[in-house]
Design a protein around this motif. Structure first.
Motif, short mmCIF file in Angstrom:
data_model
loop_
_atom_site.label_atom_id
_atom_site.label_comp_id
_atom_site.label_asym_id
_atom_site.label_seq_id
_atom_site.Cartn_x
_atom_site.Cartn_y
_atom_site.Cartn_z
N HIS A 165 1.70 -11.80 7.45
CA HIS A 165 2.62 -11.12 8.06
C HIS A 165 1.88 -9.70 8.51
CE1 HIS A 165 6.69 -9.69 7.90
NE2 HIS A 165 6.42 -8.35 7.70
N PRO A 166 2.18 -9.25 9.67
CA PRO A 166 1.26 -8.00 10.17
C PRO A 166 1.98 -6.65 9.26
CG PRO A 166 3.05 -8.67 11.89
CD PRO A 166 3.11 -9.74 10.55
N PRO A 167 1.33 -5.60 9.15
CA PRO A 167 1.87 -4.36 8.54
C PRO A 167 3.44 -3.96 9.11
CG PRO A 167 -0.41 -4.02 9.14
CD PRO A 167 -0.10 -5.33 9.81
N SER A 168 3.98 -3.55 8.12
CA SER A 168 5.35 -3.28 8.22
C SER A 168 5.64 -2.13 7.44
CB SER A 168 6.42 -4.53 8.28
OG SER A 168 6.47 -5.05 7.01
N GLY A 169 6.61 -1.48 7.27
CA GLY A 169 6.75 -0.46 6.30
C GLY A 169 7.73 0.91 6.83
N GLY A 170 7.54 1.89 6.07
CA GLY A 170 8.26 3.25 6.46
C GLY A 170 7.79 4.48 6.02
N PRO A 171 8.37 5.58 6.26
CA PRO A 171 7.89 6.86 5.64
C PRO A 171 8.26 6.95 4.20
CG PRO A 171 9.67 7.23 6.91
CD PRO A 171 9.47 5.77 6.96
N TRP A 172 8.15 6.11 3.35
CA TRP A 172 8.56 6.30 2.03
C TRP A 172 7.60 6.51 0.95
CZ3 TRP A 172 13.38 7.02 2.91
CH2 TRP A 172 14.00 6.48 3.69
N GLY A 173 6.56 7.11 1.43
CA GLY A 173 5.28 7.40 0.49
C GLY A 173 5.73 8.65 -0.35
N ASP A 196 0.82 -1.24 -0.12
CA ASP A 196 0.01 -0.07 0.07
C ASP A 196 1.06 1.34 0.07
OD1 ASP A 196 -1.80 2.00 0.33
OD2 ASP A 196 -2.60 1.25 2.01
N LEU A 197 1.11 1.87 -1.27
CA LEU A 197 1.85 2.95 -1.43
C LEU A 197 0.96 4.31 -1.12
CD1 LEU A 197 3.62 0.46 -2.43
CD2 LEU A 197 4.38 2.15 -4.26
N GLY A 198 1.16 4.88 -0.04
CA GLY A 198 0.22 6.17 0.16
C GLY A 198 1.06 7.36 -0.02
N GLY A 199 0.60 8.60 0.34
CA GLY A 199 1.35 9.81 0.64
C GLY A 199 2.32 9.76 1.61
N GLY A 200 2.07 9.40 2.88
CA GLY A 200 3.16 9.48 3.94
C GLY A 200 3.99 8.19 3.95
N THR A 201 3.42 7.09 3.92
CA THR A 201 3.93 5.62 4.25
C THR A 201 3.68 4.64 3.27
OG1 THR A 201 2.10 5.04 5.53
CG2 THR A 201 3.72 6.19 6.80
N VAL A 202 4.49 3.65 3.38
CA VAL A 202 4.19 2.50 2.72
C VAL A 202 4.16 1.17 3.58
CG1 VAL A 202 5.68 0.77 1.23
CG2 VAL A 202 5.71 3.34 0.60
N ASP A 203 3.15 0.61 3.48
CA ASP A 203 2.85 -0.57 4.35
C ASP A 203 2.59 -1.75 3.68
OD1 ASP A 203 2.11 1.18 6.84
OD2 ASP A 203 0.30 1.96 5.72
N THR A 216 4.96 11.87 -0.42
CA THR A 216 5.24 12.99 0.47
C THR A 216 6.82 13.21 0.37
OG1 THR A 216 4.96 12.38 2.48
CG2 THR A 216 3.18 13.43 1.27
N LYS A 217 7.32 11.94 0.48
CA LYS A 217 8.99 12.11 0.42
C LYS A 217 9.72 12.76 -0.79
CE LYS A 217 12.90 10.82 2.38
NZ LYS A 217 13.31 11.07 3.71
N VAL A 218 8.79 12.25 -2.04
CA VAL A 218 9.44 12.94 -3.23
C VAL A 218 8.96 14.26 -3.12
CG1 VAL A 218 9.13 12.70 -5.55
CG2 VAL A 218 9.11 10.87 -4.25
N ASP A 219 7.88 14.89 -2.85
CA ASP A 219 7.57 16.25 -2.67
C ASP A 219 8.56 16.87 -1.72
OD1 ASP A 219 5.23 15.58 -3.69
OD2 ASP A 219 4.07 15.62 -2.10
N ALA A 220 9.16 16.45 -0.65
CA ALA A 220 9.99 17.00 0.03
C ALA A 220 11.52 17.22 -0.58
CB ALA A 220 10.60 16.35 1.48
#
Length: 345
Positions: A80-88, A57-64, A90-94
């Protein structure tokens, strides 16, 4: 119920929604339900019974990232429970904002962002479109620059060419009139960290679940051409992107509301338990935890495990029983602890 869900529940009550008409859907599960249902409509995902699939799930703020399996009845089992990080997205926007600060100057961009909200929104909407359409092989990307930003640059007494001189952008970023042109390699660089981390997240989960034979990408950021290209290149035989991927969570949540039993089990993301006192053992327990209670020495603050991380639980069916000695005849307060560790002490 987690604090965030409790808060949402309070908000729902204020909106006039009664408890018996309110259910919470976890985003990765909602997206998985949508993907499973779309596969039944022959969109190419082919999620047959027995299939194990990664849901990215590739969203704006995070990837799950989650892993589900489909049982013989067509229900979903979370492996497998949700895992991920702040790679949505908005990271490209920054990264784009950092680029603007370099080529126009930090003070210019700071005042532009503060004083021209409508133009900032307009510029970022234009970037959002380019972010979705851009492909790795594109030679150049053109953006329209608001007049207020052009005037702010003039007022600084410097030109764009002067700002980029001696930087990696020299000769690769140009402005003519109200148009800014940047080379494709510079645009691609804005995605570099995001691409690398998304691929690594998926690779790590695949290592733990080698029987996975599908990777489904959903969420608004999954519609980015360059992200699709990068993930398909890394996992060429596994990638599918369901129709209307950006609406997967919304539509899946509605489907879940009509059939709550579609999720038959989940994998616990944490180890849960409580603090208890046990008989003190000199070879095992630290002296700092040693106390004298009810005629013998005890070790306090031991983690008694109820559910371990990764353990399968069945919603509405899995139960844990523990008897406490309450200090009051009418009520007791019990703190529930959690950790990522499987064997906390």
């Amino acid at each position: 119920m987690s604090p965030s869900l409790a808060g949402n529940s309070t908000g729902a009550k204020k909106a006039g929604i009664p408890d018996n008409q309110l259910n919470f859907a976890l985003e990765p599960e909602a997206a998985a339900i949508y993907s499973k249902n779309m596969s039944m409509k022959k969109d190419g995902t082919s999620l047959e019974p027995g299939t194990q699939f990664i849901l990215a799930d590739l969203g704006g703020g995070t990837v799950d990232i989650t892993v589900h399996a489909i049982d013989m009845s067509g229900n979903l089992i979370e492996l497998h429970p949700p895992s991920g990080g702040p790679w949505g997205g908005t990271k490209v926007d920054a990264e784009f904002n950092t680029l603007l600060e370099t080529i126009y100057g930090k003070s210019v961009i700071s005042s532009f962002n503060k004083d021209n909200k409508d133009d900032v929104l307009y510029m970022m909407q234009d970037f959002e479109n380019k972010k979705r359409e851009f492909k790795a092989e594109d030679d150049e990307v053109t953006f329209r620059v608001p007049c207020t930003l052009i005037e702010a640059l003039k007022s600084s007494g410097r030109t764009l060419e002067e700002n980029v001189s001696g930087t990696i952008y020299e000769g690769k970023v140009k402005q003519k009139g109200d148009k800014m042109r940047i080379e494709g390699s510079i645009m691609a660089g804005l995605f570099y960290d995001v691409e690398r981390n998304i691929i690594q997240l998926i690779r790590d989960v695949l290592t733990q679940h080698p029987k996975v034979n599908k990777i489904l990408m959903v969420g608004g950021f999954s519609e980015s051409n360059i992200i699709q290209q990068a993930v398909k290149k890394a996992f060429p035989q596994k990638i599918n992107i369901p129709e209307q991927a950006r609406l997967a969570v919304l539509k899946g949540a509605v489907m879940y509301g009509h059939n709550l039993s579609v999720i038959i089990s989940r994998s616990s993301p944490y180890t849960y338990g409580i603090s208890v006192a046990v008989p003190f053992e000199f070879s095992k327990h630290p002296e700092s935890k040693k106390v004298y209670k009810v005629g013998s020495y005890k070790c306090e603050s031991n983690f008694k495990v109820f559910i371990r991380a990764g353990e399968v639980v069945f919603p509405g069916k899995t139960t844990v029983r523990h008897v406490c000695n309450a200090s009051s005849a009418t009520s007791a307060s019990v703190e529930i602890d959690r950790t990522k560790s499987n064997n906390p002490t």
